[in-house]
Design an enzyme around this catalytic site. Sequence first.
Site, PDB file in Angstrom:
ATOM      1  N   TRP A  10       1.970   0.865 -11.734  1.00 62.17           N
ATOM      2  CA  TRP A  10       1.343   0.512 -12.895  1.00 62.17           C
ATOM      3  C   TRP A  10       0.387  -0.514 -12.672  1.00 62.17           C
ATOM      4  O   TRP A  10      -0.494  -0.903 -13.673  1.00 62.17           O
ATOM      5  CB  TRP A  10       2.338   0.234 -13.763  1.00 62.17           C
ATOM      6  CG  TRP A  10       3.217   1.620 -14.352  1.00 62.17           C
ATOM      7  CD1 TRP A  10       3.053   2.821 -13.933  1.00 62.17           C
ATOM      8  CD2 TRP A  10       4.353   1.557 -15.402  1.00 62.17           C
ATOM      9  NE1 TRP A  10       4.035   3.564 -14.569  1.00 62.17           N
ATOM     10  CE2 TRP A  10       4.942   2.762 -15.238  1.00 62.17           C
ATOM     11  CE3 TRP A  10       4.892   0.340 -16.007  1.00 62.17           C
ATOM     12  CZ2 TRP A  10       5.683   2.999 -16.165  1.00 62.17           C
ATOM     13  CZ3 TRP A  10       6.074   0.831 -16.986  1.00 62.17           C
ATOM     14  CH2 TRP A  10       6.302   2.167 -16.868  1.00 62.17           C
ATOM     15  N   HIS A  95      -0.092  -3.424  -0.570  1.00 61.54           N
ATOM     16  CA  HIS A  95      -0.920  -2.728  -0.867  1.00 61.54           C
ATOM     17  C   HIS A  95      -2.123  -3.075  -0.914  1.00 61.54           C
ATOM     18  O   HIS A  95      -2.678  -4.361  -0.545  1.00 61.54           O
ATOM     19  CB  HIS A  95      -0.504  -2.592  -2.593  1.00 61.54           C
ATOM     20  CG  HIS A  95      -1.540  -1.421  -3.135  1.00 61.54           C
ATOM     21  ND1 HIS A  95      -2.715  -1.893  -3.726  1.00 61.54           N
ATOM     22  CD2 HIS A  95      -1.164  -0.308  -3.710  1.00 61.54           C
ATOM     23  CE1 HIS A  95      -3.309  -0.894  -4.128  1.00 61.54           C
ATOM     24  NE2 HIS A  95      -2.349  -0.032  -4.339  1.00 61.54           N
ATOM     25  N   GLY A 173      -8.497   4.756  -6.975  1.00 62.45           N
ATOM     26  CA  GLY A 173      -9.119   4.490  -8.113  1.00 62.45           C
ATOM     27  C   GLY A 173     -10.521   4.832  -8.023  1.00 62.45           C
ATOM     28  O   GLY A 173     -11.211   4.685  -9.273  1.00 62.45           O
ATOM     29  N   GLY A 234      -1.584   5.599  -8.802  1.00 62.71           N
ATOM     30  CA  GLY A 234      -1.920   4.623  -9.488  1.00 62.71           C
ATOM     31  C   GLY A 234      -2.213   5.104 -10.966  1.00 62.71           C
ATOM     32  O   GLY A 234      -1.562   5.215 -11.954  1.00 62.71           O
ATOM     33  N   GLY A 235      -3.677   5.328 -11.159  1.00 69.33           N
ATOM     34  CA  GLY A 235      -4.326   5.372 -12.622  1.00 69.33           C
ATOM     35  C   GLY A 235      -3.484   6.652 -13.364  1.00 69.33           C
ATOM     36  O   GLY A 235      -3.168   6.651 -14.520  1.00 69.33           O
TER      37      GLY A 235
HETATM   38  P1  PGA Z   1      -5.140   5.741  -7.676  1.00 70.72           P
HETATM   39  O1  PGA Z   1      -4.197   4.193  -7.174  1.00 70.72           O
HETATM   40  O2  PGA Z   1      -4.015   6.715  -8.010  1.00 70.72           O
HETATM   41  O3  PGA Z   1      -5.535   5.234  -9.061  1.00 70.72           O
HETATM   42  O4  PGA Z   1      -6.184   5.940  -7.011  1.00 70.72           O
HETATM   43  C1  PGA Z   1      -3.215   4.532  -6.053  1.00 70.72           C
HETATM   44  C2  PGA Z   1      -2.799   3.201  -5.653  1.00 70.72           C
HETATM   45  O5  PGA Z   1      -3.298   2.362  -5.446  1.00 70.72           O
HETATM   46  O6  PGA Z   1      -1.642   3.144  -5.286  1.00 70.72           O
END
Ligand code: PGA
Length: 251
Positions: A10, A95, A173, A234-235
């Site tokens: 998140w 990360h 992202g 992520g998103g």
């Molecule tokens: P994303 O991020 O799915 O928004 O590309 C993945 C992550 O940073 O773990």
Amino acid sequence: MRKPFIAGNWKLNLLTEPAMNLAGELKNRLRGVDQVEIAVAPVFTALSAVSKVLAGSNLGLSAQDLYWEDAGAFTGEVGPAMLKDVGCKYVIIGHSERRQFFHETDESVNKKVKASLKSGLIPICCVGELLPEREAGKTLSVIERQVKGALAGISKAEVPPLVIAYEPVWAIGTGKVATPEQAQEVHQFIRKQLALIYDPTLADSIRIQYGGSVKPDNIKDLMKMPDLDGALVGGASLKAETFVGIIKAIG
Ligand code: PGA
């Protein structure tokens, strides 16, 4: 034999109440899903509240980072014992956002992976190349350095719970997902590194997630790859609809 594992990162999003609401919705909509291991990683300040919402569910709690000491004069840090105290089972380590913006190094990642394994937290250790590194043909050497760095001094007996997340930084992202073939090439390479450091049987048992613009409509093709064992999302993990969609697409 490797159970697929989908984790939602998140990042720096969601205050306590919306975090609890999302966790509650996921808990309801994912009830009974047992063919996929599932976790969510809220911000530190929401861990305790989300932990209570997830109690008794099939969703595990993850932190987004940790420090390698349990206590002491380390202002601003949070150690393994505190994460376990609020109900964390997993912790994301190294990360790319932490490597890029907060000076995380292979050495600090290694200390954190060691501390998490020692405390019984499952580390989700992230590796991945930058776009210029890929363009310069350095992807595999970067990954090799990061994997060896993260695992330095960690024995065969300690390593089994580890999860590795391959996240090409150019895919995070950006909406620009790696092709299944690009992901597979690196996942296979990571497994080969694990086989060289430990042994092929152990390497075969370790899960390697893919991360970077994973969505309900691209997860299926990625998961067809033999060395891809799930995703760090992520998103798309910030909305129940898309996170559930990813899990249901493979479950
Ligand atoms: P994303 O991020 O799915 O928004 O590309 C993945 C992550 O940073 O773990």
